[in-house]
Design a protein around this motif. Sequence first.
Motif, PDB file in Angstrom:
ATOM      1  N   SER A 180      76.161  20.573  14.786  1.00 39.02           N
ATOM      2  CA  SER A 180      74.895  21.452  14.229  1.00 39.02           C
ATOM      3  C   SER A 180      75.857  21.266  12.298  1.00 39.02           C
ATOM      4  N   GLY A 181      76.978  21.745  12.181  1.00 38.55           N
ATOM      5  CA  GLY A 181      77.589  21.385  10.915  1.00 38.55           C
ATOM      6  C   GLY A 181      77.469  20.743   9.869  1.00 38.55           C
ATOM      7  N   LEU A 182      77.619  19.575  10.527  1.00 38.80           N
ATOM      8  CA  LEU A 182      77.135  18.754  10.072  1.00 38.80           C
ATOM      9  C   LEU A 182      75.502  18.422   9.607  1.00 38.80           C
ATOM     10  N   ARG A 183      75.141  18.771  10.292  1.00 38.26           N
ATOM     11  CA  ARG A 183      73.097  18.310  10.234  1.00 38.26           C
ATOM     12  C   ARG A 183      72.992  19.482   9.501  1.00 38.26           C
ATOM     13  N   GLN A 184      73.662  21.115   9.054  1.00 42.10           N
ATOM     14  CA  GLN A 184      73.183  21.594   7.965  1.00 42.10           C
ATOM     15  C   GLN A 184      73.662  21.009   6.275  1.00 42.10           C
ATOM     16  N   GLU A 204      75.015   5.512  13.885  1.00 38.19           N
ATOM     17  CA  GLU A 204      76.008   3.871  14.521  1.00 38.19           C
ATOM     18  C   GLU A 204      76.622   3.785  15.644  1.00 38.19           C
ATOM     19  N   THR A 205      77.393   4.975  15.759  1.00 43.03           N
ATOM     20  CA  THR A 205      79.513   4.267  16.011  1.00 43.03           C
ATOM     21  C   THR A 205      79.532   5.238  17.626  1.00 43.03           C
ATOM     22  N   SER A 206      78.473   6.480  17.510  1.00 47.71           N
ATOM     23  CA  SER A 206      79.337   7.300  19.153  1.00 47.71           C
ATOM     24  C   SER A 206      77.524   7.637  19.579  1.00 47.71           C
ATOM     25  N   ALA A 207      77.641   7.538  21.295  1.00 46.43           N
ATOM     26  CA  ALA A 207      76.385   7.757  21.329  1.00 46.43           C
ATOM     27  C   ALA A 207      76.655   9.381  22.209  1.00 46.43           C
ATOM     28  N   GLU A 208      77.344   9.828  22.101  1.00 54.28           N
ATOM     29  CA  GLU A 208      77.797  11.070  22.217  1.00 54.28           C
ATOM     30  C   GLU A 208      76.784  12.456  21.320  1.00 54.28           C
ATOM     31  N   PHE A 209      76.866  11.483  19.728  1.00 50.00           N
ATOM     32  CA  PHE A 209      76.392  12.302  18.070  1.00 50.00           C
ATOM     33  C   PHE A 209      75.864  12.015  18.696  1.00 50.00           C
ATOM     34  N   ARG A 210      74.696  10.857  18.853  1.00 48.55           N
ATOM     35  CA  ARG A 210      73.404  10.516  18.849  1.00 48.55           C
ATOM     36  C   ARG A 210      72.519  11.788  19.809  1.00 48.55           C
ATOM     37  N   GLU A 211      72.645  11.784  20.681  1.00 55.46           N
ATOM     38  CA  GLU A 211      72.721  12.477  21.499  1.00 55.46           C
ATOM     39  C   GLU A 211      72.680  14.169  21.534  1.00 55.46           C
ATOM     40  N   LEU A 212      73.319  14.704  20.651  1.00 59.90           N
ATOM     41  CA  LEU A 212      73.058  15.577  20.356  1.00 59.90           C
ATOM     42  C   LEU A 212      72.434  16.227  18.972  1.00 59.90           C
ATOM     43  N   TRP A 213      73.021  14.958  17.773  1.00 57.50           N
ATOM     44  CA  TRP A 213      71.704  14.842  17.086  1.00 57.50           C
ATOM     45  C   TRP A 213      70.101  15.280  17.558  1.00 57.50           C
ATOM     46  N   ASP A 214      69.702  14.764  18.500  1.00 59.79           N
ATOM     47  CA  ASP A 214      68.530  15.245  18.527  1.00 59.79           C
ATOM     48  C   ASP A 214      68.215  16.438  19.232  1.00 59.79           C
ATOM     49  N   GLU A 215      69.145  17.002  19.065  1.00 60.93           N
ATOM     50  CA  GLU A 215      68.968  18.198  19.529  1.00 60.93           C
ATOM     51  C   GLU A 215      68.486  19.065  18.659  1.00 60.93           C
ATOM     52  N   GLU A 217      70.157  20.697  16.505  1.00 61.29           N
ATOM     53  CA  GLU A 217      70.500  22.360  16.747  1.00 61.29           C
ATOM     54  C   GLU A 217      71.490  22.796  15.913  1.00 61.29           C
ATOM     55  N   VAL A 218      70.486  23.953  14.675  1.00 69.42           N
ATOM     56  CA  VAL A 218      71.568  24.211  13.278  1.00 69.42           C
ATOM     57  C   VAL A 218      72.289  26.011  14.200  1.00 69.42           C
ATOM     58  N   GLY A 219      72.968  26.736  13.140  1.00 71.41           N
ATOM     59  CA  GLY A 219      73.182  27.935  12.655  1.00 71.41           C
ATOM     60  C   GLY A 219      74.158  28.028  14.586  1.00 71.41           C
ATOM     61  N   LEU A 220      74.939  27.277  14.474  1.00 65.57           N
ATOM     62  CA  LEU A 220      76.350  27.685  15.905  1.00 65.57           C
ATOM     63  C   LEU A 220      77.539  27.601  14.906  1.00 65.57           C
ATOM     64  N   ARG A 221      78.017  28.808  15.247  1.00 70.71           N
ATOM     65  CA  ARG A 221      79.325  29.507  14.682  1.00 70.71           C
ATOM     66  C   ARG A 221      80.401  29.318  15.490  1.00 70.71           C
ATOM     67  N   PRO A 222      81.702  28.936  15.265  1.00 67.18           N
ATOM     68  CA  PRO A 222      82.985  28.753  16.002  1.00 67.18           C
ATOM     69  C   PRO A 222      83.385  30.772  16.814  1.00 67.18           C
ATOM     70  N   ARG A 223      84.033  30.300  17.607  1.00 71.95           N
ATOM     71  CA  ARG A 223      84.503  31.339  18.016  1.00 71.95           C
ATOM     72  C   ARG A 223      84.917  31.855  17.578  1.00 71.95           C
ATOM     73  N   GLU A 224      85.421  33.325  18.075  1.00 75.27           N
ATOM     74  CA  GLU A 224      86.495  34.430  17.988  1.00 75.27           C
ATOM     75  C   GLU A 224      88.181  33.900  17.832  1.00 75.27           C
ATOM     76  N   VAL A 225      88.447  33.070  18.790  1.00 75.03           N
ATOM     77  CA  VAL A 225      89.379  32.151  19.066  1.00 75.03           C
ATOM     78  C   VAL A 225      89.687  30.889  19.610  1.00 75.03           C
ATOM     79  N   LYS A 226      90.863  30.713  18.460  1.00 75.66           N
ATOM     80  CA  LYS A 226      90.605  29.253  18.584  1.00 75.66           C
ATOM     81  C   LYS A 226      91.694  28.490  19.544  1.00 75.66           C
TER      82      LYS A 226
END
Length: 279
Positions: A180-184, A204-215, A217-226
């Motif tokens: 989400s952050g990279l897309r923004q 080109e290198t990650s199937a997981e990234f491709r799947e999520l990129w196709d969704e 999704e933007v505007g996702l924010r980090p959680r308060e606690v890491k």
Amino acid sequence: MIDRPGLAEFLRQRRASMQPEDVGLPRGPRRRTSGLRREEVAALCHMSTDYYSRLERQRGPRPSVEMIGGIAQGLHLTVDERDHLFRLAGHQPPPRGPLDDHISPGMLRILDRLTDTAAEVVTELGETLRQTPLGVALTGDNTVHEGPARSLGYRWFTEPATRARYLEEDHAFLSRLYVSGLRQVVTLRGPGSRSAALAQLLLETSAEFRELWDEHEVGLRPREVKRFIHPEVGPLDLNCQTLRDPVHSHYLLVYTATPGSESAGKLELLSVIGAETTA
């Protein structure tokens, strides 16, 4: 061509104008130098005292672009001062803007004062530019990576070991967060940007990234606690405060624990472990 007298004079003047406390160094009881010592500047710039001294004495070979960049950062120069230093050394200054790795003096002054805190300065692509000692103890030295691997998001999808320091049940959310952050950033910087090239490389290198990129999704924010998993002290729950430099698009990330909590005790232990490691 290098302007050796001008370079030497500029370095001497800048060194004399700085005090140890300006760069997070102790003053010491028997200090005769009005500004910083040559050995202190050399340490800040990650070079030998002999090499730096020769520059002030108008000797030695012309310093490389990397050396000049290190000196500019070590002396906490502004962007204008950095560009001046590059020209004195006979080099073209780096481009300004979001691709610039030069940390502003104000940001560095804050970081220098966080000696007992886990903190780091990162770019908008998640590239760590500098860490405090406790920051290194918490997450490892993230400044050593080169090329696309400088980005934590790139390592997340291409180097499985990167995920070991994060709670496994958070991995799916963090994957979505990085995409989400990279897309923004790609949308902000455009198709010819370095962020767009990084996204294309991950496609080109990650199937997981491709799947999520196709969704899309933007505007996702980090959680308060890491939540971290440290190889020596185990799980830590840390709050992350963020300070943004809008000129350079750099972020100062400061990790803290609730006073009196188990995680606070583990951070204190990490500060001891980190000191012993660098001693």
